[in-house]
Scaffold this motif. Structure first.
Motif, short mmCIF file in Angstrom:
data_model
loop_
_atom_site.label_atom_id
_atom_site.label_comp_id
_atom_site.label_asym_id
_atom_site.label_seq_id
_atom_site.Cartn_x
_atom_site.Cartn_y
_atom_site.Cartn_z
N ASN A 114 -17.50 -22.66 -2.54
CA ASN A 114 -17.59 -23.10 -3.93
C ASN A 114 -18.74 -22.35 -4.57
O ASN A 114 -19.90 -22.53 -4.18
N PRO B 89 -15.28 -20.90 -11.61
CA PRO B 89 -14.04 -21.51 -11.10
C PRO B 89 -13.11 -20.55 -10.35
O PRO B 89 -12.56 -20.95 -9.31
N TYR C 202 -13.14 -27.88 -5.79
CA TYR C 202 -14.05 -28.40 -6.81
C TYR C 202 -14.59 -29.74 -6.35
O TYR C 202 -13.98 -30.43 -5.54
N GLY D 110 -12.27 -27.92 -12.91
CA GLY D 110 -13.31 -27.00 -13.35
C GLY D 110 -13.38 -26.78 -14.84
O GLY D 110 -14.22 -26.01 -15.32
#
Length: 252
Positions: A112, A117, A123, A141
């Motif tokens: 991440n 994104p 997420y 996101g």
């Protein structure tokens, strides 16, 4: 069957899962991601933070001081990815972040990259936690602030004691597995637990003691679920139980 009877595919979403990372190794690059560090610590992961000391925020520094996370006082090096299961980055250098992401892709490590994104395999979303209950709201996101607003709205509508009630149900399930451990008992166990969950209110479940649960388990074999008041009245009276308490049983 006609095609109208089936739900339409809605692309563009994420597969929301409860990812079990207990004892998995999580590498955090950068010292400003306190919230995400707390999220993975709450999931019982083993966390290592790599960051120059001047880049640590107060909360991350606190967790390092308390030994809640391991700490390496320097910038990221590729060898930091050895034996890692997950990577979280939060550094100001966009090029460095992208390079870490590429290295993670080469090693097939889920990553991440904060605020990027397209370079995220997952997420974090906005999470409401009440004991064993976790509810996540994700905007994929696109609007983290809105996710927080939706999460708070949901949490405000939940009963205050729902977390405790879920814990009681979980304990009862564990006790049930001890008296009915065989795989072939699975369908009956599931059916009986559904009856229990439907028969008792959240308040009933919170009020239920270990003795109450032991008494309730006597009714598993005959597939009955007595009302809580009757259950408490029967305690100490069931040594010779033969299933004859039909007048107190809410489910046949």
């Amino acid at each position: 069957m006609g095609q109208d009877e089936f739900p339409e595919v809605q692309g563009g979403g994420s597969l929301i899962l409860a990812w079990q990372i207990r004892n998995k190794r999580v590498l955090v690059v950068g010292g400003g991601e306190a919230r995400r560090i707390l999220n993975v610590l709450n999931a019982d992961a083993k966390v290592t933070v790599v960051s120059p000391r001047e880049g640590l925020n107060k909360e991350v520094a606190f967790r390092i001081e308390k030994g809640q996370v391991d700490y390496v006082d320097r910038k990221f090096e590729p060898s930091d990815l050895d034996d890692v299961d997950m990577v979280l980055t939060a550094v100001d250098d966009i090029e460095a972040s992208t390079q870490i992401w590429k290295l993670c892709k080469e090693r097939k490590i889920a990553a991440n990259i904060a605020d990027v994104p397209p370079e995220c395999d997952f997420y974090f979303g906005s999470v409401h936690r009440d004991g064993p209950l976790q509810i996540m709201v994700s905007t994929n996101g696109k609007g983290p602030r809105l996710a927080n607003i939706v999460r708070r709205s949901i949490a405000e509508k939940l009963p205050e004691n729902i977390g405790e009630a879920i814990m009681k149900v979980g304990k009862l399930r564990q006790m049930l597995r001890k008296i009915a451990p065989k795989p072939e008992e699975g369908p009956k166990r599931m059916s009986w637990m559904i009856k229990v969950s439907d028969a008792y209110s959240l308040e009933d479940l919170c009020e239920m003691s270990d003795e109450d649960m032991e008494t309730l388990l006597r009714f598993y074999a005959p597939d009955k679920v007595p009302r809580l008041g009757c259950l408490k009245a029967m305690e100490g009276e069931l040594d010779a139980f033969d299933g004859s308490f039909g007048f107190c049983v809410g489910w046949g």
